[in-house]
Design a protein around this motif. Structure first.
Motif, short mmCIF file in Angstrom:
data_model
loop_
_atom_site.label_atom_id
_atom_site.label_comp_id
_atom_site.label_asym_id
_atom_site.label_seq_id
_atom_site.Cartn_x
_atom_site.Cartn_y
_atom_site.Cartn_z
N SER A 69 4.62 -8.05 -10.31
CA SER A 69 3.48 -7.72 -9.45
C SER A 69 2.91 -8.97 -8.80
N VAL A 70 2.58 -8.84 -7.51
CA VAL A 70 1.94 -9.92 -6.76
C VAL A 70 0.66 -9.35 -6.16
N ALA A 71 -0.50 -9.83 -6.65
CA ALA A 71 -1.80 -9.32 -6.18
C ALA A 71 -2.54 -10.43 -5.44
N ASP A 72 -3.11 -10.07 -4.29
CA ASP A 72 -3.90 -11.04 -3.53
C ASP A 72 -5.20 -10.39 -3.08
N ASN A 73 -6.14 -11.20 -2.61
CA ASN A 73 -7.40 -10.67 -2.07
C ASN A 73 -7.52 -11.03 -0.60
N GLY A 74 -6.38 -10.90 0.11
CA GLY A 74 -6.32 -11.27 1.52
C GLY A 74 -6.77 -10.17 2.46
N ILE A 75 -6.11 -10.08 3.61
CA ILE A 75 -6.56 -9.16 4.67
C ILE A 75 -6.21 -7.71 4.37
N GLY A 76 -5.30 -7.50 3.41
CA GLY A 76 -4.93 -6.12 3.04
C GLY A 76 -4.00 -5.49 4.06
N ILE A 77 -3.53 -4.29 3.72
CA ILE A 77 -2.61 -3.55 4.59
C ILE A 77 -3.15 -2.13 4.75
N PRO A 78 -3.43 -1.70 5.99
CA PRO A 78 -3.90 -0.32 6.20
C PRO A 78 -2.87 0.69 5.68
N ASP A 79 -3.33 1.84 5.21
CA ASP A 79 -2.44 2.86 4.64
C ASP A 79 -1.34 3.27 5.62
N LYS A 80 -1.68 3.42 6.90
CA LYS A 80 -0.69 3.88 7.88
C LYS A 80 0.39 2.84 8.14
N GLU A 81 0.13 1.58 7.75
CA GLU A 81 1.09 0.51 7.99
C GLU A 81 2.01 0.26 6.78
N LYS A 82 1.66 0.81 5.62
CA LYS A 82 2.39 0.46 4.38
C LYS A 82 3.86 0.85 4.41
N GLU A 83 4.19 1.93 5.12
CA GLU A 83 5.58 2.35 5.19
C GLU A 83 6.38 1.52 6.19
N ARG A 84 5.68 0.81 7.09
CA ARG A 84 6.39 0.11 8.17
C ARG A 84 6.54 -1.38 7.93
N PHE A 95 8.19 -2.99 5.94
CA PHE A 95 9.53 -3.43 5.58
C PHE A 95 10.50 -3.36 6.76
N GLU A 96 9.98 -2.93 7.94
CA GLU A 96 10.82 -2.92 9.13
C GLU A 96 11.00 -4.35 9.64
N ARG A 97 12.11 -4.58 10.29
CA ARG A 97 12.41 -5.92 10.79
C ARG A 97 11.47 -6.29 11.94
N PHE A 98 10.90 -7.48 11.84
CA PHE A 98 10.00 -8.06 12.84
C PHE A 98 8.66 -7.34 12.93
N TYR A 99 8.39 -6.40 12.00
CA TYR A 99 7.11 -5.70 12.06
C TYR A 99 6.04 -6.54 11.37
N ARG A 100 4.90 -6.69 12.04
CA ARG A 100 3.77 -7.44 11.47
C ARG A 100 2.52 -6.58 11.56
N VAL A 101 1.74 -6.57 10.48
CA VAL A 101 0.51 -5.78 10.47
C VAL A 101 -0.50 -6.38 11.43
N ASP A 102 -0.71 -7.68 11.33
CA ASP A 102 -1.70 -8.37 12.18
C ASP A 102 -0.95 -9.25 13.17
N LYS A 103 -0.60 -8.66 14.33
CA LYS A 103 0.19 -9.39 15.32
C LYS A 103 -0.56 -10.58 15.89
N SER A 104 -1.90 -10.50 15.90
CA SER A 104 -2.69 -11.59 16.46
C SER A 104 -2.58 -12.84 15.60
N ARG A 105 -2.30 -12.65 14.29
CA ARG A 105 -2.19 -13.80 13.39
C ARG A 105 -0.75 -14.24 13.14
N SER A 106 0.24 -13.49 13.70
CA SER A 106 1.64 -13.76 13.38
C SER A 106 2.06 -15.16 13.75
#
Length: 427
Positions: free
Chosen positions: A354-369, A371-382
């Motif tokens: 297990s790896v636990a952090d207290n960072g920006i988190g991942i929205p529920d709708k993004e959790k399935e995506r 693991f896609e190639r080149f997909y980033r949750v926060d594109k502004s910070r990529s």
């Protein structure tokens, strides 16, 4: 696809029909032979009873088309035969059915007739005067039976095969239709993903290349002041490193996709490997002002797992790197390993990383995506956090090879908890 299914159904139907006919003929022939023997035994008893009252003349009065009647003297001499001249026949004392009848009163046998060169079933009864009455009928082979039934057999085969052709045609279209549609959709999806992957790779490579080319051009044209050249060189180096990491990740994914080279499985201590990875990531964590800690929840036991070491290292490294990159100033990342027991709580079947952090988190709708190639949750910070966008894709592929399962959850204190359930041995 339709043709293959149609052909398979017809072949299976034909084979089943053939075997069914063989079994049916075998059962019918066996029943027919038993019934013939029973009827012959009854007929022998009736003829013997008739002779007891009327003597040899009774034999001459009986119809002789289908049944052969033979009277044999106690010394084996043939006295009478309905199908062949008795005077021409050899001594029958050694015939199996005659020997049995003389010894036990009744005897049976099946063989080729030496006189008529046809296969017969024989039944013999010893009479009161010591002579033997023998009654025999021609024995039909299974081939004779098939030839007699050839017309209804062919009719049945034709009806069954026509019905099979009709049903096979309908069934093959019904089955192959959705499968073909599904294959077409998968091929379309694969092609779209390939195109997206190519476009993403081109974009990801073009950006650092343009930066390198721009910085190099400014230096080449002498526009950059001499005291600014080191900083420009640093930017060129950073962009070059970004390209190298991207290419390395693409090569890693290609190897995982195509199983390009066999990888060695070994038994390792998962806790030791996790500690080793954390030690190497301490500097990046300190640079981001993120605290990094490891928690061994295995007690006095070692977390031995049978794995491909370099892939497990990739899993731990990529997850922990992401937890550091997408964290906040002064944040923390906690890595832990603990055993997972079977239903009875006795045998360890998996270990949970297990790896636990207290960072920006991942929205529920993004959790399935994620693991896609080149997909980033926060594109502004990529761009600010770096990375290639392929790390979690590598994690997903490496986990699949090990039959491991990945779970992504929200951390109670904010941020994310990512858990990988790794089997103890190969499954």
């Amino acid at each position: 696809m339709t043709t293959r299914i149609f052909r398979s159904i017809i072949i299976v139907t034909a084979a089943t029909l053939f075997l069914s006919l063989l079994i049916t003929f075998g059962v019918i022939y066996s029943a027919y032979a038993d019934e013939t023997a029973r009827e012959l035994r009854t007929e022998t008893e009736l003829v013997a009873g008739g002779m007891k009252n009327s003597g040899e003349t009774y034999l001459e009065a009986l119809p002789k088309e289908d049944t052969r009647l033979t009277l044999i003297a106690p010394d084996g001499t043939v006295v009478y035969d309905s199908h062949y001249g008795a005077e021409k026949m050899e001594n029958h004392l050694e015939r199996e059915e005659v020997k049995q009848a003389m010894a036990d009163g009744y005897g049976e046998s099946q063989r080729m007739s030496d006189t008529l060169t046809e296969r017969y079933i024989y039944a013999a009864r010893r009479l009161d005067d010591g002579s033997v009455l023998r009654v025999s009928v021609k024995q039909f082979s299974i081939l004779n039976m098939i030839l007699r039934l050839i017309q209804p057999i062919l009719l049945m085969v034709c009806v069954v095969m026509l019905l099979a052709l009709y049903l096979a045609g309908r069934l093959s279209k019904k089955v192959a239709g959705p499968i073909t549609h599904e294959i077409d959709e998968l091929q379309t999806l694969a092609e779209r993903q390939r195109q997206e992957f190519s476009a993403n790779v081109s974009h990801e490579l073009r950006t650092p290349l343009q930066s390198i080319s721009g910085y190099a051009e400014l230096i080449k044209d002498g526009i950059v002041a001499s005291n600014d050249i080191p900083s420009f060189g640093e930017r060129i180096y950073d962009e070059a490193q970004r390209m190298i990491h991207l290419i390395e990740d693409i090569i890693s994914l290609s190897h995982l996709d195509e199983n390009a080279e066999p990888m060695k499985w070994e038994t390792i201590d998962l806790c030791e490997m996790a500690k080793n990875v954390i030690e190497h990531l301490k500097v990046p964590a300190e640079t981001k002002n993120v605290s990094l800690a490891f928690h061994d929840e295995c007690g006095d036991e070692c977390a031995y797992v049978y794995v491909i070491p370099q892939l497990i290292r990739e899993i731990i490294t990529n997850i922990v790197e992401n937890a550091i990159k997408y964290n906040k100033n002064g944040g923390h990342v906690d890595v832990s390993v603990k055993p997972f027991y079977n239903g009875r709580g006795v045998v360890v079947t998996h270990f949970l990383l297990s790896v636990a952090d207290n960072g920006i988190g991942i929205p529920d709708k993004e959790k399935e995506r994620i693991f896609e190639r080149f997909y980033r949750v926060d594109k502004s910070r990529s761009k600010a956090v770096g990375g290639t966008g392929l790390g979690l894709s590598i994690v997903k592929h490496a986990a699949l090879i090990h039959h491991a399962k990945i779970k992504v959850e929200d951390n109670v204190g904010g941020g994310t908890v990512m858990t990988v359930k790794i089997p103890v041995g190969q499954e």
